[in-house]
Design an enzyme around this catalytic site. Structure first.
Site, PDB file in Angstrom:
ATOM      1  N   ARG A  88      -1.331  -3.300   4.232  1.00 50.89           N
ATOM      2  CA  ARG A  88      -2.643  -2.660   3.677  1.00 50.89           C
ATOM      3  C   ARG A  88      -3.112  -1.475   4.568  1.00 50.89           C
ATOM      4  NH1 ARG A  88      -6.516  -5.238  -0.536  1.00 50.89           N
ATOM      5  NH2 ARG A  88      -6.416  -3.137  -1.166  1.00 50.89           N
ATOM      6  N   HIS A 166     -10.896 -13.377  -1.099  1.00 55.52           N
ATOM      7  CA  HIS A 166     -12.180 -12.477  -0.910  1.00 55.52           C
ATOM      8  C   HIS A 166     -13.432 -12.837  -1.564  1.00 55.52           C
ATOM      9  CE1 HIS A 166      -9.562  -8.449  -0.058  1.00 55.52           C
ATOM     10  NE2 HIS A 166      -9.939  -8.902   1.022  1.00 55.52           N
ATOM     11  N   ALA A 256      -1.210  -9.736  -8.379  1.00 56.26           N
ATOM     12  CA  ALA A 256      -1.255  -9.319  -7.018  1.00 56.26           C
ATOM     13  C   ALA A 256      -2.606  -9.934  -6.540  1.00 56.26           C
ATOM     14  CB  ALA A 256      -1.168  -7.816  -6.960  1.00 56.26           C
ATOM     15  N   CYS A 262     -11.945  -5.811  -8.244  1.00 59.59           N
ATOM     16  CA  CYS A 262     -10.946  -5.374  -7.149  1.00 59.59           C
ATOM     17  C   CYS A 262     -10.392  -3.839  -7.680  1.00 59.59           C
ATOM     18  CB  CYS A 262      -9.855  -6.265  -7.205  1.00 59.59           C
ATOM     19  SG  CYS A 262      -9.982  -7.752  -6.521  1.00 59.59           S
TER      20      CYS A 262
END
Length: 278
Positions: A88, A166, A256, A262
């Site tokens: 990323r 997260h 994903a 997100c």
């Protein structure tokens, strides 16, 4: 002032690697037309309540669609993410360029301190407080640095379930002061801190089924809550707190490990007025 969000169309979105449990078994199993249809529906829904800017999609960075991870915005400043996973990191330059071109002051942490933006850092809507998740992606050391850079109180919360890697997958501060969250995603100390800081009448705890449907990964705009899916009980709980729930299917992005929150980054973050913390 009308809320403003950043999104990125999924022209190049795919599950191309595995960096969280949701991605396992999903490499090359997505449908790009379906992803585009689902993303467009989210965009149209959000535009009923807010302004939406878009960053251009780029080849080779399939997770650029998850703009929540671009950085942490407060007023006219943004703290860029330092991604933990190499896959990323190429996104960082694209996001930095967009912020500079749109008049933001761009800040950065030391390169050895991992921090994944508004995926792991969420402003409370009642307290002058930033909730910061750590344990999977962001480093706990980032908390003190963010507090200094932005002159904000930071409350670290330790995440213990890799499916909720997260903070924004398991906690959503709502305008008006309510807190939508999945208690089991946090360690006991963090659960206690939430209980201390947020009174019971403002806590909306979800169960495993709603959490697995990413109900906490919601976009909040005023009294509107936009999410992938929520049970009847959760919809009723949100309605009892004065929120209108809008469900929009985002199954392609869940392959994903992402959903509504997100896919968005709020660009109009303002300081919460001072209030004594418990």
């Amino acid at each position: 002032m009308k809320a403003r969000f950043l999104m990125c169309a999924p022209q190049h979105f795919e599950v191309a690697y595995v960096i969280n449990p949701w991605m396992e078994g999903n490499i090359a199993r997505g449908s790009n037309p379906a992803a585009m249809q689902q993303w467009s529906a989210l965009l149209a829904l959000l535009r009923h309540h807010a302004q939406v800017d878009c960053i251009s999609a780029r080849e080779g960075v399939p997770d650029l669609v998850f703009t929540a991870n671009a950085g942490l915005v407060l007023e006219s400043r943004v703290l860029l993410s330092n991604f933990r996973h190499a896959e990323r990191r190429p996104e960082e330059a694209y996001f930095s360029q967009w912020f500079v071109e749109h008049g933001f002051e761009v800040l950065a942490l030391p390169p050895d301190v991992y921090f994944e933006g508004a995926g792991d850092a969420l402003f409370d809507r009642r307290l002058p407080l930033l909730w910061m998740g750590h344990g999977h992606r962001s480093d706990p050391a980032a908390a003190a640095m963010i507090a200094s850079l932005f002159d904000v109180e930071v409350e670290p919360l330790r995440l213990v379930n890799p499916h909720f890697y997260h903070l924004d997958t398991c906690l959503c501060p709502l305008e008006g002061g309510a807190l939508l969250y999945y208690p089991a995603a946090f360690d006991a100390v963090s659960q206690e801190r939430i209980a201390t800081l947020v009174p019971p009448e403002l806590r909306i705890a979800v169960g495993a089924a709603d959490a697995d449907a990413f109900a906490c990964n919601a976009v909040n705009c005023g009294r509107h809550v936009i999410l992938n899916q929520a049970s009847d009980n959760l919809c009723a709980a949100l309605a009892a707190h004065g929120y209108a729930v809008h469900q929009t299917r985002l199954s392609e992005f869940m392959k994903a490990g992402g959903s509504a929150k997100c896919l968005t980054l709020k660009l109009t973050e303002a300081r919460t007025p001072a209030l004594a913390l418990p």
